[in-house]
Design a protein around this motif. Structure first.
Motif, PDB file in Angstrom:
ATOM      1  N   CYS A 767       0.850  -1.197   0.000  1.00 17.78           N
ATOM      2  CA  CYS A 767       0.000   0.000   0.000  1.00 17.78           C
ATOM      3  C   CYS A 767       0.884   1.244   0.000  1.00 17.78           C
ATOM      4  N   TRP A 768       0.432   2.285  -0.690  1.00 17.26           N
ATOM      5  CA  TRP A 768       1.169   3.554  -0.718  1.00 17.26           C
ATOM      6  C   TRP A 768       0.215   4.722  -0.984  1.00 17.26           C
ATOM      7  N   ARG A 769       0.618   5.888  -0.508  1.00 19.17           N
ATOM      8  CA  ARG A 769      -0.073   7.137  -0.821  1.00 19.17           C
ATOM      9  C   ARG A 769       0.895   8.282  -0.587  1.00 19.17           C
ATOM     10  N   ARG A 770       0.597   9.404  -1.273  1.00 17.15           N
ATOM     11  CA  ARG A 770       1.470  10.567  -1.147  1.00 17.15           C
ATOM     12  C   ARG A 770       1.329  11.166   0.245  1.00 17.15           C
ATOM     13  N   LYS A 771       2.457  11.475   0.853  1.00 15.88           N
ATOM     14  CA  LYS A 771       2.461  11.970   2.232  1.00 15.88           C
ATOM     15  C   LYS A 771       1.752  13.323   2.326  1.00 15.88           C
ATOM     16  N   ASP A 772       0.919  13.433   3.398  1.00 15.53           N
ATOM     17  CA  ASP A 772       0.208  14.684   3.724  1.00 15.53           C
ATOM     18  C   ASP A 772      -0.728  15.131   2.612  1.00 15.53           C
ATOM     19  N   SER A 773      -1.204  14.201   1.773  1.00 11.45           N
ATOM     20  CA  SER A 773      -2.112  14.590   0.697  1.00 11.45           C
ATOM     21  C   SER A 773      -3.559  14.271   1.020  1.00 11.45           C
ATOM     22  N   GLY A 774      -3.776  13.433   2.027  1.00  8.17           N
ATOM     23  CA  GLY A 774      -5.142  13.029   2.353  1.00  8.17           C
ATOM     24  C   GLY A 774      -5.728  12.057   1.358  1.00  8.17           C
ATOM     25  N   PRO A 797       7.633  12.721  -1.235  1.00  8.18           N
ATOM     26  CA  PRO A 797       7.545  11.714  -0.171  1.00  8.18           C
ATOM     27  C   PRO A 797       6.233  10.918  -0.247  1.00  8.18           C
ATOM     28  N   TYR A 798       6.340   9.614   0.049  1.00 11.60           N
ATOM     29  CA  TYR A 798       5.172   8.732   0.069  1.00 11.60           C
ATOM     30  C   TYR A 798       5.176   7.947   1.376  1.00 11.60           C
ATOM     31  N   GLU A 799       3.960   7.623   1.848  1.00  9.35           N
ATOM     32  CA  GLU A 799       3.800   6.679   2.945  1.00  9.35           C
ATOM     33  C   GLU A 799       3.590   5.303   2.342  1.00  9.35           C
ATOM     34  N   ILE A 800       4.324   4.311   2.852  1.00  8.75           N
ATOM     35  CA  ILE A 800       4.216   2.957   2.300  1.00  8.75           C
ATOM     36  C   ILE A 800       4.146   1.958   3.446  1.00  8.75           C
ATOM     37  N   LYS A 801       3.495   0.816   3.177  1.00 11.47           N
ATOM     38  CA  LYS A 801       3.427  -0.289   4.129  1.00 11.47           C
ATOM     39  C   LYS A 801       3.219  -1.582   3.354  1.00 11.47           C
ATOM     40  N   VAL A 802       3.502  -2.722   3.997  1.00 15.24           N
ATOM     41  CA  VAL A 802       3.422  -4.002   3.324  1.00 15.24           C
ATOM     42  C   VAL A 802       2.931  -5.043   4.317  1.00 15.24           C
ATOM     43  N   ASN A 815       4.764  -1.199   9.972  1.00 13.83           N
ATOM     44  CA  ASN A 815       4.607   0.223  10.271  1.00 13.83           C
ATOM     45  C   ASN A 815       4.716   1.036   8.985  1.00 13.83           C
ATOM     46  N   VAL A 816       4.190   2.245   9.020  1.00 11.96           N
ATOM     47  CA  VAL A 816       4.261   3.120   7.850  1.00 11.96           C
ATOM     48  C   VAL A 816       5.682   3.666   7.744  1.00 11.96           C
ATOM     49  N   VAL A 817       6.236   3.552   6.549  1.00 13.67           N
ATOM     50  CA  VAL A 817       7.586   4.014   6.259  1.00 13.67           C
ATOM     51  C   VAL A 817       7.500   5.109   5.203  1.00 13.67           C
ATOM     52  N   ILE A 818       8.368   6.115   5.315  1.00 12.16           N
ATOM     53  CA  ILE A 818       8.396   7.203   4.340  1.00 12.16           C
ATOM     54  C   ILE A 818       9.411   6.853   3.251  1.00 12.16           C
ATOM     55  N   GLY A 819       8.947   6.842   1.998  1.00  5.24           N
ATOM     56  CA  GLY A 819       9.821   6.648   0.844  1.00  5.24           C
ATOM     57  C   GLY A 819       9.726   7.835  -0.080  1.00  5.24           C
ATOM     58  N   TYR A 820      10.637   7.893  -1.032  1.00  3.89           N
ATOM     59  CA  TYR A 820      10.684   9.031  -1.955  1.00  3.89           C
ATOM     60  C   TYR A 820      10.733   8.531  -3.389  1.00  3.89           C
ATOM     61  N   SER A 821      10.085   9.280  -4.261  1.00  4.99           N
ATOM     62  CA  SER A 821      10.184   8.992  -5.691  1.00  4.99           C
ATOM     63  C   SER A 821      11.557   9.414  -6.203  1.00  4.99           C
ATOM     64  N   GLY A 822      11.806   9.200  -7.506  1.00  7.91           N
ATOM     65  CA  GLY A 822      13.145   9.338  -8.069  1.00  7.91           C
ATOM     66  C   GLY A 822      13.648  10.767  -8.133  1.00  7.91           C
ATOM     67  N   GLU A 823      14.954  10.882  -8.227  1.00 12.09           N
ATOM     68  CA  GLU A 823      15.619  12.169  -8.296  1.00 12.09           C
ATOM     69  C   GLU A 823      15.942  12.526  -9.738  1.00 12.09           C
ATOM     70  N   ASP A 824      16.134  13.821  -9.979  1.00 12.49           N
ATOM     71  CA  ASP A 824      16.536  14.316 -11.287  1.00 12.49           C
ATOM     72  C   ASP A 824      17.819  15.122 -11.115  1.00 12.49           C
ATOM     73  N   LYS A 825      18.407  15.527 -12.226  1.00 11.48           N
ATOM     74  CA  LYS A 825      19.643  16.283 -12.151  1.00 11.48           C
ATOM     75  C   LYS A 825      19.387  17.659 -11.542  1.00 11.48           C
ATOM     76  N   PRO A 826      20.241  18.116 -10.611  1.00  8.73           N
ATOM     77  CA  PRO A 826      20.108  19.482 -10.105  1.00  8.73           C
ATOM     78  C   PRO A 826      20.229  20.484 -11.236  1.00  8.73           C
ATOM     79  N   THR A 827      19.466  21.567 -11.131  1.00  8.53           N
ATOM     80  CA  THR A 827      19.424  22.545 -12.225  1.00  8.53           C
ATOM     81  C   THR A 827      20.385  23.711 -12.015  1.00  8.53           C
ATOM     82  N   ASP A 828      20.727  24.022 -10.771  1.00 10.48           N
ATOM     83  CA  ASP A 828      21.555  25.188 -10.503  1.00 10.48           C
ATOM     84  C   ASP A 828      22.972  24.774 -10.145  1.00 10.48           C
TER      85      ASP A 828
END
Length: 1174
Positions: A767-774, A797-802, A815-828
């Motif tokens: 299970c997953w959902r975007r953190k603090d999105s309701g 950030p996403y909340e995930i559980k299994v 327990n609910v764990v916080i995960g993150y989607s992928g990163e991109d190249k810094p722009t500055d």
């Protein structure tokens, strides 16, 4: 216009589609059955080199070998025209070969056959070409006759003695020698140039000789030609005038040189001047370092081996002495003969298949690519609709039979050429089986099995497997078919027995082969030998009971200590045991039983310990050493429950050491069958325990007893016990969410262990959902231990559980764990990068930070890239390897310290911001220089002793001077055991790298401390102590009188000499009055014999007798002393009256035999033997 574009796009798509449908070239197996019937165009397999120089004294052999089917025929062209071999009786061609042999026994000149040769190998399917072989005859011409006037030169002037060797083929090797055939000494002042001339930077009076002769050595003829010698006369002066450097070679201020890639580059700079100039080399904008660069001829020659394009550029040589310097620039151009990037390779295609030949080469200038077919330009060949030439590529589409040919690719420029043959063979061959027919394969149950079915055909057949001639093809599940035709059975079972048929199908037919598979039970030792301790004289018995497949015969072999056991008359072996009667100490060891069948084997071993025979006294038995316990027996299971069972056993003999614990092990047959694992340990006073078990596992147990000596062998297994299933108890571990791309998130976790599954059909609910999105939870069910969420925003950030589930229900949620989607190249990029407070090894750096939102991921660090651009020390080469250092800072004005820099160097740096996966764009590049520091230790420091009174010290400058060297300092002090003497100091100029120290005492040892100096101070110290030198043997010989062994030897010799002298003195001192009557029978010489020269010979026969004295011999005879009056008689019979008066002369002579008899008897006397020694 638009329509033309549409048609062009359609053509391009059609071309790409055709290219993508190219079949992989057919690989022809090296099977004799295939090769015998395989028709192939010719291929050149051996040929002479392109530039072929031959010795005129030998026959000429030009090689050309080729293979093909049918066997190729050969022909030659010479200078572009057909070479008719049959018309020249000197030229023959070897049988089944194109190799030419040109002989000159019947006359003829090898020079008449010089020219360009090319071999053609032909059969029904094409023509292959050799390279164009340029044949030249080696030449060794004589020096031209010339009269050389004496060369007169003023002392201190430069001089060049020309060599001008005759132009040989290949060019000769030149060298200078004198009339005694000794090489002319060469050094920094006098040396030979690359052209063979002998250069004098300045002439000295000692150079005046009459025999400077240049010699040319010709390699092929092994001859040396000598030029008439030069006579050099030197006009001397009181003082040699000094002069600034001038260049003898090359002339002018600049020159140019062209060199080919992979050749050797030689640059030369020879200068004149007084004092003799030194030569240094530089490369503009580059380095002169690495293994490729070497300096030779006293730094006058720069050599670069295996030249590449980056070696081009401007090279400078500088000649200088203390009066001045001169420079010369050499502009080097690197060209290249063609070299391969993609060499065309042979292509075997089936009818209607597609393929391509690629011929890519590079060079400078870029080579021209020309295609030929069967030796003729492809442009003049008949059109072939299935062939299209596109520059360096030929594309074949839907090839047909009869279009086989040999294609040649010629890549050439002004510096050379490359020629490659590659045939295209269109082959149609019905399917064939290459392996043995009706093979029988026997395998052990539960083992991975491979059934081979090698096959070939053109076009490549499709291969399928069938079992017992029924059903569809075998592939998938526990079967897997490899591209080479092999069938894999992942786990052979009894039901897999049968006849397997492999069938190869193509449009030209089919072929098949059968393999019979038999699955056998494994050969196992069910009761093996066990460790024994037996008394000497008793009987020992080792078991080896075997269980095997009834159809598999097996053999049992015994070894002792890994060596075959010789049974003899005493040891007895039957099918299930080995018996050793009347055991003795020689029987002790490790016995192993090995059982072998034709397809598997098993072994077991145990140790036999032989004890002294026990007496009736029980105290003797109690004194026996303790041993490992016997295994527990009679395992029993009771009180079954859902997750437990009671295990009971009977302990074995503890062998005089109490059992401290029992180890219970288990084996299950679902996941890791046959592997025993530890379950629990229990105190040694228990023999009945309740085992806590996992659900849905089919257990069996065994017990091992442990005492102070070690573990027993395992007990026999218990009956099996299977627990009932249940929902999972365990939460999946290691849950995390991390993006692998900028728009996804991979949710991963560790799968449950096999014993944690608790039932069949294990799966996971994620299970997953975007953190603090309701938002509501999204979920998915998967059998894997990973799920990828797509179309996410970058670094959100996403909340995930299994949760784990099986057929019996769901396990607990994580327990609910916080995960993150992928990163991109810094722009500055960080801005305003700068440095401050730079010293010799550190610099403070400052920059302006980026907006953290531009990082587009987890902020890791500001990453500084820096490298050492150059050293401020002239001509010091440095490595420009980039290094990195990270700085983590979220301050408004971040800064950091860059350390471990090399002093007195120029650095460059730039900075990027980094997240977990990417780096951003670079900041501005900053250049700075570090201050001067103290130098590193000298590169080496060696101590040599050249004679008794001096020590010679030698060192080299530091690898990193870290500044301008101003000299060296040497501290040294005497060493006497652990005591050190007063420190003394010596300083040297930077150009000095050796020092000779005079020893006040030959036995003195020193400890030296050497360091280099810059303006900052002294650098790292290199300490050495004068060693015991290997060349001090002669020193030891000089001081041999101080050695103890020598003194002892001399004393022993002196003692022996003293004893001999004492014995001699005693013998001489024995005199007085003796009974003359005992002396009367001794023979006396009537006269002394006189030699021819007038001297007297006092020797008589008596001289060979032992010394005479008054001692009594063993036979009772008494001998007179040497001073008896008999010695003074004048001959005749001499007698005394009874009163002792003299009445006559002694003239009695004894026979010679009697004298010898007396001599012989006296020699046996030990007393006389001692006197003889004296």
């Amino acid at each position: 216009m638009l329509g033309q574009g549409r048609h062009a796009g359609l053509a391009l798509m059609l071309f790409l589609l055709l290219v993508s449908r190219e079949a992989a070239p057919i690989e022809v197996p090296q099977d004799p059955k295939i090769l015998q019937d395989l028709k192939q165009p010719p291929t050149i397999i051996k040929q002479s080199v392109k530039d072929y120089i031959v010795d005129p004294r030998d026959n000429i052999i030009i090689e050309c070998e080729a293979k093909g089917n049918p066997v190729p025929t050969f022909s030659w062209r010479r200078n572009g025209k057909f070479f008719n071999i049959g018309k020249d009786p000197r030229v023959t061609m070897r049988k089944r070969s194109g190799t030419l042999e040109i002989g000159f026994r019947s006359g003829g000149r090898p020079e008449d056959y010089e020219g360009e040769y090319q071999c053609f190998a032909t059969n029904d399917f094409g023509v292959a070409l050799s390279n164009k072989i340029l044949l030249r005859v080696s030449k060794a011409p004589l020096w031209p006759k010339e009269v050389l006037e004496p060369v007169v030169v003023t002392e201190g002037s430069p001089l060049v003695l020309p060599c001008n060797p005759p132009p040989g083929l290949p060019p000769p090797i030149t060298f200078w020698m004198n009339s005694a055939m000794s090489p002319i000494p060469q050094d920094k002042r006098v040396s030979m140039g690359l052209n063979g001339d002998l250069y004098f930077s300045n002439v000295l009076a000692q150079d005046a000789h009459t025999d400077y002769s240049c010699n040319a050595r010709f390699l092929f003829t092994h001859t040396i030609q000598q030029k008439n010698p030069f006579t050099l006369k030197v006009q001397t002066s009181r003082k040699i005038p000094e002069s600034t450097p001038t260049l003898l070679s090359p002339s002018g201020s600049e020159s140019s040189k062209m060199v080919l890639r992979d050749d050797q580059l030689l640059l030369e700079c020879i200068a004149a001047g007084v004092p003799t100039p030194t030569i240094k080399w530089f490369k503009k904008g580059g380095e002169l370092a690495g293994r490729k660069v070497k300096f030779e001829n006293y730094n006058k020659t720069l050599k670069i081996i295996s030249v590449s394009e980056e070696d081009s550029g401007e090279y400078m040589c500088m000649a200088n002495n203390h009066l001045g310097s001169i420079r010369h620039s050499i502009f080097v151009q690197v060209k290249a003969a063609p070299y391969w990037l993609d060499k065309p390779i042979d292509l075997v295609l089936a009818p209607d298949e597609n393929g391509r030949l690629v011929c890519r080469a590079n060079g400078n200038p870029k080579p021209n690519i020309q295609w030929l077919i069967n030796g003729q330009p492809i442009d003049s060949a008949p059109l072939n609709p299935s062939r299209q030439v596109q520059g360096d590529t030929i594309i074949f589409r839907s090839v047909q039979m009869g279009s086989s040919a040999v294609y040649q690719c010629n890549a050439s420029n002004q510096h050379g050429y490359l020629l490659a043959n590659a045939f295209v063979s269109v082959l149609d061959m019905p399917p064939r089986m290459l392996g043995p027919k009706n093979q029988l394969i026997k395998v052990i149950e539960n083992n991975r099995t491979f059934l081979d079915c090698p096959f070939f055909g053109s076009p490549l057949p499709e291969l399928r497997w069938f079992k017992n001639g029924q059903g569809s093809g075998l592939d998938g599940g526990q079967y897997r078919v490899y591209i080479n035709g092999t069938l894999e059975i992942k786990r052979a079972r009894a039901e897999d027995e049968g006849t397997y048929t492999c069938v190869a199908n193509s449009i030209l037919g089919k072929a098949e082969n059968q393999v019979r598979l038999e699955v056998k039970e494994p050969t196992r030792i069910v009761r093996g030998p066990e460790r024994q301790s037996v008394n000497r004289g008793t009987t020992a018995r080792f078991d080896c009971k075997v269980k095997s497949d009834p159809s598999l015969p097996f053999t049992v072999a015994w070894t002792k200590d890994d060596k075959p056991l010789s049974l003899g008359w005493r040891l007895k072996k039957d099918e299930e045991s080995l018996t050793i009667p009347n055991v003795n100490e020689g029987d002790e060891g490790t016995y192993a039983c090995t059982v072998k069948s034709e397809i598997d084997q098993d072994s077991a071993s145990a140790r036999l310990i032989v004890l002294e025979e026990a007496s009736l006294n029980p105290s003797v038995s109690s004194a026996l050493p303790p041993d490992r316990p016997d295994p527990p027996m009679d395992l029993d299971l009771s009180d079954p429950a859902a997750r437990s069972v009671r295990l009971t056993w009977i302990p074995g003999n503890d062998h005089r050491s109490p059992i401290t614990e029992f180890l219970v092990q288990f084996e299950e047959d679902q996941w890791e069958s046959g592997r025993w694992q530890d379950l629990a340990t229990y105190p040694g006073d228990l023999n009945s325990v309740i085992l806590q078990l996992a659900p849905f596992v089919n257990y069996q147990f065994r017990v091992i007893a442990v005492n102070s000596v070690g573990r027993s062998t395992p007990s026999r297994p218990s009956p099996r016990y299977k627990t009932s299933g249940a929902a999972p108890d365990v939460i999946p571990r290691g849950l995390q969410g991390r993006g692998s791309k900028k728009d996804n998130m991979e949710i991963t976790w560790e799968p449950l262990l096999n014993l944690e599954r608790n039932g069949r059909n294990l799966h996971y609910n994620v299970c997953w959902r975007r953190k603090d999105s309701g938002e509501d939870w999204s979920n998915v069910t998967t059998l894997q231990s990973k799920h990828v969420v797509h179309n996410t925003e970058t670094y959100v950030p996403y909340e995930i559980k299994v949760q784990a589930r099986n057929e019996f229900g769901a396990g607990p949620e994580s327990n609910v764990v916080i995960g993150y989607s992928g990163e991109d190249k810094p722009t500055d990029a960080p801005t305003d990068l700068r440095v401050s407070k730079v010293d010799s090894t550190k610099a403070n750096i400052h920059w302006k930070p980026v907006d953290l939102n531009s990082v587009q991921g987890e902020f890791k660090e500001y990453r500084l890239y820096y490298w050492r651009e150059s050293s401020l020390v002239p001509s010091l080469l440095v490595s420009k390897e980039k290094k990195t250092k990270g700085f983590y800072s979220t301050m408004a004005e971040p800064s950091g310290i860059l350390s471990d820099l090399v002093p007195y160097s120029k650095y460059k740096m730039f900075m990027v911001v980094a997240n977990s996966r990417f780096e951003g764009p670079p900041s501005n590049t900053v250049e700075f220089t570090t201050k001067e520091g103290v130098p590193d230790a000298p590169r080496f420091f060696r101590i040599n002793r050249r004679n008794l009174d001096t020590i010679y010290l030698e060192w080299d400058k530091p690898l990193e001077p870290n500044g301008i060297l101003i000299g060296y300092q040497l501290k040294y002090q005497t060493v006497n055991g652990t005591r050190l003497g007063r420190t003394q100091l010596e300083t040297f100029l930077p150009n000095m790298t050796d020092f000779t120290l005079r020893l006040p005492d030959r036995s003195t040892r020193y400890k030296f401390y050497l360091s280099a100096l810059t303006q900052v101070g002294a650098g790292e110290v290199y300490a050495e102590e004068s060693p015991h030198f290997a060349n001090e043997a002669y020193i030891d010989q000089v001081d041999i009188a101080t050695q103890g062994w020598f003194i002892g030897l001399m004393c022993a010799i002196a003692l022996i000499i003293l004893i001999l002298l004492i014995v001699c003195f005693i013998k001489r001192s024995r005199g007085g009055k003796y009974p003359v009557r005992d002396k009367k029978d001794l023979p006396l010489d009537p006269v002394d014999h006189k030699d021819q020269d007038g001297s007297f010979d006092y020797h008589s026969d008596e001289d060979n007798k032992p010394l005479q004295g008054s001692q009594t011999s063993l036979d009772g005879n008494v001998k007179e002393s040497d001073d008896s009056l008999v010695d003074y008689g004048e001959g005749g019979d001499g007698q005394f009256n009874e009163d002792g008066s003299f009445i006559g002369q002694y003239t009695v002579k004894k026979d010679k035999d009697e004298t010898e008899g007396n001599e012989s008897s006296e020699a046996t006397s030990p007393v006389n033997a001692i006197y003889s020694l004296a």
